[in-house]
Motif scaffolding. Structure first.
Motif, short mmCIF file in Angstrom:
data_model
loop_
_atom_site.label_atom_id
_atom_site.label_comp_id
_atom_site.label_asym_id
_atom_site.label_seq_id
_atom_site.Cartn_x
_atom_site.Cartn_y
_atom_site.Cartn_z
N ASP A 85 -2.03 10.09 66.41
CA ASP A 85 -3.01 9.01 66.60
C ASP A 85 -2.92 8.40 67.99
OD1 ASP A 85 -4.07 9.16 63.99
OD2 ASP A 85 -2.40 7.96 63.22
N GLY A 86 -1.77 8.51 68.61
CA GLY A 86 -1.62 7.90 69.92
C GLY A 86 -0.33 8.31 70.59
N ALA A 87 -0.24 8.04 71.88
CA ALA A 87 0.97 8.35 72.65
C ALA A 87 1.21 7.23 73.65
CB ALA A 87 0.82 9.69 73.37
N ILE A 88 2.48 6.88 73.85
CA ILE A 88 2.90 5.80 74.75
C ILE A 88 3.86 6.37 75.78
CG2 ILE A 88 4.08 3.58 74.94
CD1 ILE A 88 3.37 3.02 72.05
N GLY A 89 3.69 5.99 77.04
CA GLY A 89 4.64 6.38 78.06
C GLY A 89 5.91 5.56 77.95
N ASP A 136 1.01 14.84 79.66
CA ASP A 136 1.88 14.85 78.48
C ASP A 136 1.29 13.99 77.36
OD1 ASP A 136 3.64 16.46 79.85
OD2 ASP A 136 4.92 14.81 80.51
N LEU A 137 0.65 12.88 77.72
CA LEU A 137 0.01 12.05 76.70
C LEU A 137 -1.12 12.82 76.01
CD1 LEU A 137 -0.31 8.60 78.55
CD2 LEU A 137 1.52 9.35 77.05
N PHE A 138 -1.93 13.50 76.79
CA PHE A 138 -3.03 14.27 76.20
C PHE A 138 -2.50 15.44 75.37
CE2 PHE A 138 -5.42 12.18 79.65
CZ PHE A 138 -6.48 11.69 78.92
N ASP A 139 -1.39 16.03 75.80
CA ASP A 139 -0.80 17.12 75.00
C ASP A 139 -0.37 16.61 73.64
OD1 ASP A 139 -1.19 18.90 77.08
OD2 ASP A 139 0.88 18.84 77.79
N ARG A 140 0.22 15.39 73.59
CA ARG A 140 0.63 14.82 72.31
C ARG A 140 -0.59 14.53 71.43
NH1 ARG A 140 5.99 13.03 71.79
NH2 ARG A 140 7.21 14.53 73.01
N MET A 141 -1.63 14.02 72.01
CA MET A 141 -2.84 13.75 71.24
C MET A 141 -3.44 15.05 70.71
SD MET A 141 -3.32 10.48 71.11
CE MET A 141 -5.03 10.38 70.59
N TYR A 192 -4.67 6.13 72.84
CA TYR A 192 -4.87 6.07 71.39
C TYR A 192 -6.28 6.54 71.05
CZ TYR A 192 -0.97 2.64 71.05
OH TYR A 192 0.24 1.98 71.10
N ARG A 193 -6.44 6.94 69.79
CA ARG A 193 -7.79 7.05 69.26
C ARG A 193 -8.43 5.66 69.32
NH1 ARG A 193 -8.36 7.93 64.29
NH2 ARG A 193 -6.24 7.88 63.50
N ALA A 194 -9.72 5.60 69.62
CA ALA A 194 -10.37 4.31 69.88
C ALA A 194 -10.23 3.35 68.71
CB ALA A 194 -11.85 4.54 70.21
#
Length: 497
Positions: free
Chosen positions: A372-376, A362-367, A421-423
């Motif tokens: 710019d980033g995703a938080i659980g 799900d985090l990768f789907d949001r990215m 996040y993006r680095a």
């Protein structure tokens, strides 16, 4: 009816017959109750289906039995939440209508009667249900469910809270009141291990869907406060069938080609020798094409953490040891890990997040959607906390109440160290806190700087035996969290140009 009332036979069906007539009554009563508040009933069914997805972290292909589905829509919502990745079987005790069967089969759910299940040589990875147990049906139903589960299979049931004061005083529970102690005893007698029963859903059914969505996550803290959780409508029942841990083939969940070879995984490790091998194997098994490197930051461990990392790195060059010198601290370990990362994305996580790994998708789907980033987020409408300390929940919620006055938008849970996040987002953060409060910095500072950070529902099952001991100390964490907030108030955080 005679067929339905037959005693199940064979290995899966040995033991006493299920009380089919009682279970039919349960199905009818539940369906009638849903009709009293149909709109809120549908919403709550949808949310519970998503909780199942976010709590059990099923692998694609693992099988689910919905026990005593009746004529409701829960299995249909579950199929939608799982997006067709898991075979779902709905066990219906009342004679199913053609319309119900057709509706569920269109959603990808197989509908069967007890007699059909008795003829099938199958077992399931999970059994789920909502309002299926009463005092009259509890023992037999749990024994049957235990037989149908595979070793290490799990149950997750949403059951009426018969310990609510109103229920106790009125003795109004359909089928007989089922106290928590009776239910715990029945789970253990059926053979389950690690049983856990906790309050769930304090929001009344009569509220409108809009009001439920506006208040559910805010009131979650009340479910975890002793003497208040007793007022919840529902109890969450979770348990495991014992058996040997059998390694399952791990599915490839890396679906976004733009992330291939792009992800640096940063994991702070303090006395984590027992968790590291499974974590690395699961990460590379599920997300191997994504992984550029796995940076395991040995934060002055006293066990074999460093040796275990070195051994794994000899067989996988992507695994790298960052061996820190004293003093130790989560914030210091994260700071060193982010500085060393060379991928275009950084996934930050803890070593005991192994059970959460399927949810990383799900985090990768949001990215992939361009954020710019995703938080659980552990405090969403679709989250549940199992065996989570109530005082820890309270401190987390107080922190986020204070943050609402600082953040430009509503945030539910930014202190969790499950972040992708993006680095450049991570590398732009000046981590000043040496310990756990660094997780607040990595969650809050990018939002204040204007980055597009989104929260993704996740759940949490606290560390069990064999996973080590958390080093989180509430009295040590509280003041640093307040210190971070004070620095924000003083305007120490610069904004994104």
């Amino acid at each position: 009816m005679a067929t339905l009332l037959a005693v199940f036979q064979g290995d899966m069906n040995s033991g006493p017959a299920l009380p089919v007539e009682e279970l039919q009554h349960i199905e009818r009563h539940r369906d009638q109750e849903r009709q009293k508040n149909p709109e809120s009933g549908v919403l709550k069914s949808q949310l519970r289906a998503r909780v199942v997805r976010n709590c059990l972290y099923m692998l694609p292909g693992e099988s689910i039995l919905v026990f005593a589905e009746g004529h409701g829509d829960w299995a249909e919502h579950l199929a939608a939440a799982l997006k067709g990745r898991n075979p779902i079987t709905a066990l219906v005790f009342s004679p199913a209508t053609a319309a119900d069967t057709e509706r569920l089969e269109r959603a990808g759910v197989k509908v069967i009667s007890p007699a059909e299940l008795g003829d099938m040589d199958v077992s399931f990875d999970y059994v789920v249900g909502t309002s299926v147990l009463t005092r009259a049906t509890c023992d037999e139903s749990l024994r049957a469910i235990f037989r149908w589960l595979k070793p290490r299979g799990q149950i997750l049931l949403f059951e009426p809270n018969h310990d609510r004061p109103a229920t106790v005083l009125q003795n109004s529970a359909a089928g007989g009141r089922l106290p928590k102690l009776h239910l715990l005893r029945a789970l253990k007698q059926a053979g389950f291990v690690e049983p856990h029963i906790q309050p769930y859903d304090i929001v009344p059914d009569w509220m409108s869907p809009e009001a439920i969505l506006a208040t559910k996550s805010k009131l979650l803290v009340l479910e975890h406060i002793p003497f208040l959780g007793v007022f919840c409508n529902t109890r969450l029942v979770w348990a495991v069938k014992p058996g040997p841990h059998v390694a399952k083939p791990l599915p490839n969940l890396a679906e976004h080609t733009q992330f291939f070879g792009a992800v640096s995984v940063v994991v702070p490790c303090h006395n984590e020798e027992m968790n590291i091998p499974e974590l690395v194997a699961s990460l590379t098994g599920m997300y191997g094409p994504y992984i550029h490197e796995i940076l395991l930051v040995n934060d002055n461990s006293r066990d074999r953490t460093a040796d275990v990392i070195r051994e794994i790195s000899q067989t996988d060059s992507r695994v790298k040891l960052i061996d820190r010198s004293p003093p130790n601290g989560v914030g210091r370990a994260l700071r060193d890990g982010y500085a060393a990362a060379t991928g275009s994305l950084i996934l930050s996580m803890d070593c005991d997040f192994v059970q959460l790994l399927p949810g990383l998708k799900d985090l990768f789907d949001r990215m992939a959607a361009g954020h710019d980033g995703a938080i659980g987020s552990r405090f969403s409408h679709e989250s549940v906390l199992v065996n989570y300390p109530s005082f820890k929940v309270l401190c987390n919620r107080i922190t986020h109440v204070l943050l609402k006055f600082l953040a430009p938008r509503n945030i539910r849970d930014i202190t969790n160290n499950l972040k992708l996040y993006r680095a450049e987002v991570f590398k732009s953060i000046e981590i000043l806190e040496p310990h756990f409060a660094a997780n607040l910095e990595t969650g809050l500072m990018p939002i204040l700087a204007g980055y597009d950070i989104r929260e993704v529902p996740t759940s949490w099952i606290n560390r069990k035996e064999g996973m080590g001991i958390s080093t989180f100390k509430l009295l040590n964490v509280g003041p640093p969290y307040l210190r971070v907030i004070w620095r924000v108030l003083r305007g120490r955080f610069s904004k994104k140009p």
